[in-house]
Design a protein around this motif. Structure first.
Motif, PDB file in Angstrom:
ATOM      1  N   LEU A 180       0.814  -1.212   0.000  1.00 15.95           N
ATOM      2  CA  LEU A 180       0.000   0.000   0.000  1.00 15.95           C
ATOM      3  C   LEU A 180       0.850   1.265   0.000  1.00 15.95           C
ATOM      4  O   LEU A 180       0.526   2.238  -0.683  1.00 15.95           O
ATOM      5  N   ARG A 181       1.962   1.292   0.730  1.00 13.82           N
ATOM      6  CA  ARG A 181       2.656   2.550   1.018  1.00 13.82           C
ATOM      7  C   ARG A 181       4.033   2.710   0.384  1.00 13.82           C
ATOM      8  O   ARG A 181       4.588   3.812   0.405  1.00 13.82           O
ATOM      9  N   VAL A 182       4.609   1.653  -0.167  1.00 11.16           N
ATOM     10  CA  VAL A 182       6.007   1.775  -0.579  1.00 11.16           C
ATOM     11  C   VAL A 182       6.185   2.751  -1.734  1.00 11.16           C
ATOM     12  O   VAL A 182       7.240   3.386  -1.858  1.00 11.16           O
ATOM     13  N   ARG A 183       5.174   2.930  -2.589  1.00  9.53           N
ATOM     14  CA  ARG A 183       5.322   3.868  -3.694  1.00  9.53           C
ATOM     15  C   ARG A 183       5.456   5.313  -3.213  1.00  9.53           C
ATOM     16  O   ARG A 183       5.986   6.160  -3.933  1.00  9.53           O
ATOM     17  N   GLU A 184       4.965   5.596  -1.980  1.00 11.03           N
ATOM     18  CA  GLU A 184       5.141   6.940  -1.436  1.00 11.03           C
ATOM     19  C   GLU A 184       6.605   7.193  -1.094  1.00 11.03           C
ATOM     20  O   GLU A 184       7.080   8.330  -1.133  1.00 11.03           O
ATOM     21  N   LEU A 185       7.323   6.137  -0.747  1.00 14.43           N
ATOM     22  CA  LEU A 185       8.734   6.260  -0.410  1.00 14.43           C
ATOM     23  C   LEU A 185       9.640   6.121  -1.633  1.00 14.43           C
ATOM     24  O   LEU A 185      10.747   6.657  -1.642  1.00 14.43           O
ATOM     25  N   ALA A 186       9.168   5.395  -2.634  1.00 12.07           N
ATOM     26  CA  ALA A 186       9.983   5.143  -3.825  1.00 12.07           C
ATOM     27  C   ALA A 186       9.134   5.340  -5.082  1.00 12.07           C
ATOM     28  O   ALA A 186       8.834   4.386  -5.802  1.00 12.07           O
ATOM     29  N   PRO A 187       8.727   6.591  -5.352  1.00 15.60           N
ATOM     30  CA  PRO A 187       7.858   6.828  -6.522  1.00 15.60           C
ATOM     31  C   PRO A 187       8.559   6.616  -7.859  1.00 15.60           C
ATOM     32  O   PRO A 187       7.906   6.351  -8.877  1.00 15.60           O
ATOM     33  N   ASP A 188       9.868   6.720  -7.880  1.00 16.49           N
ATOM     34  CA  ASP A 188      10.645   6.485  -9.093  1.00 16.49           C
ATOM     35  C   ASP A 188      10.886   4.983  -9.226  1.00 16.49           C
ATOM     36  O   ASP A 188      11.465   4.356  -8.326  1.00 16.49           O
ATOM     37  N   ALA A 189      10.469   4.403 -10.330  1.00 11.69           N
ATOM     38  CA  ALA A 189      10.585   2.953 -10.527  1.00 11.69           C
ATOM     39  C   ALA A 189      12.029   2.484 -10.558  1.00 11.69           C
ATOM     40  O   ALA A 189      12.298   1.280 -10.454  1.00 11.69           O
ATOM     41  N   ARG A 190      12.975   3.412 -10.681  1.00  7.83           N
ATOM     42  CA  ARG A 190      14.386   3.016 -10.696  1.00  7.83           C
ATOM     43  C   ARG A 190      14.962   2.873  -9.282  1.00  7.83           C
ATOM     44  O   ARG A 190      16.061   2.335  -9.109  1.00  7.83           O
ATOM     45  N   THR A 191      14.246   3.359  -8.289  1.00 10.23           N
ATOM     46  CA  THR A 191      14.734   3.282  -6.914  1.00 10.23           C
ATOM     47  C   THR A 191      14.694   1.850  -6.406  1.00 10.23           C
ATOM     48  O   THR A 191      13.669   1.175  -6.501  1.00 10.23           O
ATOM     49  N   ARG A 192      15.789   1.383  -5.884  1.00 14.38           N
ATOM     50  CA  ARG A 192      15.835   0.028  -5.334  1.00 14.38           C
ATOM     51  C   ARG A 192      15.181   0.014  -3.953  1.00 14.38           C
ATOM     52  O   ARG A 192      15.394   0.913  -3.140  1.00 14.38           O
ATOM     53  N   VAL A 193      14.360  -1.016  -3.706  1.00 14.76           N
ATOM     54  CA  VAL A 193      13.703  -1.186  -2.407  1.00 14.76           C
ATOM     55  C   VAL A 193      14.277  -2.421  -1.728  1.00 14.76           C
ATOM     56  O   VAL A 193      14.304  -3.504  -2.324  1.00 14.76           O
ATOM     57  N   ILE A 194      14.742  -2.245  -0.511  1.00 20.44           N
ATOM     58  CA  ILE A 194      15.291  -3.353   0.271  1.00 20.44           C
ATOM     59  C   ILE A 194      14.429  -3.537   1.520  1.00 20.44           C
ATOM     60  O   ILE A 194      14.160  -2.574   2.244  1.00 20.44           O
ATOM     61  N   VAL A 195      13.989  -4.755   1.762  1.00 16.82           N
ATOM     62  CA  VAL A 195      13.101  -5.064   2.873  1.00 16.82           C
ATOM     63  C   VAL A 195      13.880  -5.855   3.915  1.00 16.82           C
ATOM     64  O   VAL A 195      14.557  -6.829   3.597  1.00 16.82           O
ATOM     65  N   ASN A 196      13.754  -5.426   5.178  1.00 23.16           N
ATOM     66  CA  ASN A 196      14.439  -6.187   6.232  1.00 23.16           C
ATOM     67  C   ASN A 196      13.490  -6.524   7.375  1.00 23.16           C
ATOM     68  O   ASN A 196      12.438  -5.915   7.553  1.00 23.16           O
ATOM     69  N   CYS A 197      13.888  -7.531   8.149  1.00 20.99           N
ATOM     70  CA  CYS A 197      13.266  -7.839   9.435  1.00 20.99           C
ATOM     71  C   CYS A 197      14.401  -8.222  10.370  1.00 20.99           C
ATOM     72  O   CYS A 197      15.552  -7.896  10.107  1.00 20.99           O
ATOM     73  N   ALA A 198      14.101  -8.926  11.447  1.00 24.41           N
ATOM     74  CA  ALA A 198      15.164  -9.322  12.365  1.00 24.41           C
ATOM     75  C   ALA A 198      15.930 -10.524  11.835  1.00 24.41           C
ATOM     76  O   ALA A 198      17.146 -10.626  12.025  1.00 24.41           O
ATOM     77  N   PRO A 245       4.595   7.674   4.876  1.00 28.34           N
ATOM     78  CA  PRO A 245       3.527   8.680   4.913  1.00 28.34           C
ATOM     79  C   PRO A 245       2.167   8.043   5.162  1.00 28.34           C
ATOM     80  O   PRO A 245       1.876   6.954   4.651  1.00 28.34           O
ATOM     81  N   ALA A 246       1.355   8.711   5.965  1.00 27.21           N
ATOM     82  CA  ALA A 246       0.021   8.182   6.270  1.00 27.21           C
ATOM     83  C   ALA A 246      -0.894   8.243   5.067  1.00 27.21           C
ATOM     84  O   ALA A 246      -1.761   7.381   4.878  1.00 27.21           O
ATOM     85  N   GLU A 247      -0.725   9.266   4.228  1.00 27.02           N
ATOM     86  CA  GLU A 247      -1.585   9.430   3.056  1.00 27.02           C
ATOM     87  C   GLU A 247      -0.963   8.733   1.844  1.00 27.02           C
ATOM     88  O   GLU A 247       0.255   8.768   1.653  1.00 27.02           O
ATOM     89  N   VAL A 248      -1.823   8.136   1.038  1.00 30.77           N
ATOM     90  CA  VAL A 248      -1.387   7.439  -0.172  1.00 30.77           C
ATOM     91  C   VAL A 248      -2.059   8.088  -1.372  1.00 30.77           C
ATOM     92  O   VAL A 248      -3.290   8.275  -1.386  1.00 30.77           O
ATOM     93  N   GLU A 249      -1.271   8.469  -2.369  1.00 35.56           N
ATOM     94  CA  GLU A 249      -1.832   9.075  -3.568  1.00 35.56           C
ATOM     95  C   GLU A 249      -2.840   8.131  -4.223  1.00 35.56           C
ATOM     96  O   GLU A 249      -2.664   6.911  -4.214  1.00 35.56           O
ATOM     97  N   ALA A 250      -3.871   8.714  -4.815  1.00 34.56           N
ATOM     98  CA  ALA A 250      -4.940   7.912  -5.409  1.00 34.56           C
ATOM     99  C   ALA A 250      -4.398   6.964  -6.479  1.00 34.56           C
ATOM    100  O   ALA A 250      -4.791   5.796  -6.552  1.00 34.56           O
TER     101      ALA A 250
END
Length: 536
Positions: A180-198, A245-250
């Motif tokens: 739901l929210r990752v596009r708010e942090l990485a709107p450019d499709a070229r941005t690499r997204v790395i997901v972590n946990c413990a 961000p709490a808000e997500v673009e439509a």
């Protein structure tokens, strides 16, 4: 706890296995404390410590005619008959004992697993193996951070876990929120997204969620999470507070919704209108209703009868939230993303899953977080914090003993000076350690569990027994003295299993051992054969 006037039937390990293979509803109930449970248990066993079973049973096993098979021996004592009697007293009508207990399960060739939340962790390993989920080593991620590369790191754990320790620059985006929210942090499709946990599971599931939902960005898991980061000798942040961000673009919301619905349909998730929910209520079927949004959103308004279960944690802790294997699960959100993504994973884990179609805001008319259903404890004498403080000030040797039946982690954090830590199910053993007293006062966080423990204690002693009104919380609110630490442990702290990936002081050998254990889970799944996992 209840006496034992009733002889419970015994069910063999083979019969339990046949029920699991036949996908009929069954709850395999392990009534030991969490630490012995975590040492070894069957894949689909759920932990219901005898010490607090009255506080959990009705919430976690809502249908009273569910087939329950109970086991649990600890310290040479078979806890299962006592637990079965309590469950019968709570109204459960189909309660049996596992014939021969866990030892018989093992002797019959049954697979046993270590740790907690094992179904989700083994499933995560299978997902990575089947889908070849991309991952990057800690050193590679550190190099990207140092180079100020176009990269966004998102932490898929709960916010409190993230605050304890996090990867530098990471933002908290708990599992079900990612799509739901990752596009708010990485709107450019070229941005690499790395997901972590413990460790591994939530980073694998989070990364694969982004891929499954069609995120165009390159995505990868941080291999082995904060454990891998620590073993690589790299520094973690502490106390971080970054959130998505709490808000997500439509437009972003619609892209997320389209991707989530597609993968949910592929996984076999079914859809149901709110007005048709009653059709899922059928004799002989358990129905779990979960709202997978954040706890704050849930409290602001949710569908009546739905419990709060943020989606990422629900996938991680399904064995706790839905201990009846073979039950139905229905999920709700308000965005058309989180329920579909959560449902897609639960369906791949072998659950029958429904998602509620969108409803008007006014339909979510129930507010707050309802108290978990629990029976009333037997009547017991109570004492106010001020009166107890006076008793303690005036007490001579052997006059009074305070017994604290709260979770050991809470006891260690703060407790009434002089109080003994006691596990409720081990009161008899505790009394052998605690000096005899003419009066016992029981407490816990709120006094709820202490009231049940008081009834047990009355059966073990002729001394006066009372409960602190409002528990230790009321003592604290009154501004009375406190102490901390393991000052008086009447029994060992077996109520809590220390995860090798939590906290900041874990030994390297324990962390590496945990990773090695996770790597072996797929082989255990194959030997067990009862999982019905199907990676989409």
């Amino acid at each position: 706890m209840t006496d034992l006037p009733y002889k419970f039937p015994a069910v063999t390990s083979l019969a339990v296995r046949q029920a699991l293979l036949g996908r009929t509803e069954i709850a395999l109930v392990d009534v030991r404390e969490e630490d012995p449970f975590a040492q070894q248990h069957p894949l689909w066993a759920s932990n219901f410590p005898l010490s607090k079973i009255e506080l959990e049973a009705w919430r976690r096993i809502p249908r009273r005619d569910t087939r329950l098979v109970v086991y649990g021996e600890h310290g040479g004592t078979d806890l299962a008959p006592r637990a079965a009697a309590v469950l019968r007293g709570l109204g459960y009508t189909d309660v049996s004992l596992l014939d021969g207990g866990l030892a018989a399960w093992i002797a019959a060739g049954g697979e046993v697993f270590r740790d907690v939340n094992v179904p989700s962790k083994s499933f995560g390993e299978l997902v990575e193996a089947k889908r070849h989920t991309p991952s990057l080593a800690a050193q590679e991620v550190q190099a990207l951070i140092d180079a100020k590369a176009d990269v966004v790191i998102v932490d898929a754990r709960r916010f409190d876990e993230y605050q304890t320790m996090s990867i530098p620059t990471a933002t908290s985006v708990p599992g079900a929120e990612l799509v739901l929210r990752v596009r708010e942090l990485a709107p450019d499709a070229r941005t690499r997204v790395i997901v972590n946990c413990a460790g591994r599971t939530r980073s694998i599931i989070g990364t694969q969620s982004l891929i499954n939902a069609g995120l165009p960005n390159p995505a990868a898991a941080l291999r082995n999470g904060t454990i891998g980061w620590t073993l690589a000798g790299q520094a973690l942040d502490h106390g971080a507070s970054r959130r998505a961000p709490a808000e997500v673009e439509a437009a972003h919301r619609q892209q997320a919704r389209d991707g989530a619905r597609a993968i949910a349909a592929k996984a076999g998730v079914r859809r149901i209108g709110h007005d048709a929910l009653a059709t899922l209520e059928q004799p002989g079927r358990t129905l779990y209703r979960f709202d997978v949004r954040t706890p704050e959103e849930y409290a602001d308004g949710h569908l009546p009868g739905f419990a709060s279960a943020p989606g990422g944690q629900l996938v991680q802790e399904t064995d706790h939230s839905a201990p009846v294997r073979g039950a139905r699960i229905v999920l709700a959100d308000d965005d058309g993303v989180r329920a579909d993504m959560t449902g897609s994973w639960l369906a791949q884990m072998g659950w029958e899953v429904f998602v509620v179609e969108p409803v008007a805001d006014g339909v979510r008319g129930e507010r707050g977080t309802p108290a978990a259903p629990a029976p009333e404890a037997e009547a017991v004498e109570t004492v106010s914090p001020a009166t107890l403080a006076g008793w303690l000030d005036a007490a001579g040797e052997g006059d009074i003993a305070v017994l604290d039946v709260t979770a050991s982690v809470n006891y260690v954090k703060r407790h009434i000076p002089g109080a003994w830590f006691v596990i409720r199910a081990q009161l008899a053993q505790a009394l052998a350690t605690i000096p005899s007293a003419r009066r016992y006062v029981l407490t816990c966080g709120t006094s709820q569990l202490a009231r049940f423990a008081a009834a047990d204690l009355k059966r073990l002693t002729s001394a006066e027994v009372s409960v602190l009104e409002g528990g230790t919380a009321a003592w604290i609110a009154a501004g009375l003295p406190l102490e901390s630490g393991e000052t008086r442990l009447a029994v060992p702290r077996t109520d809590r299993y220390r995860r090798p990936y939590e906290g900041t002081d874990n030994a390297a050998a324990a962390m590496q051992g945990y990773l090695d254990w996770e790597f072996g889970l797929i082989a255990q799944l194959e030997r067990d054969g009862t999982h019905f996992f199907a990676v989409a």
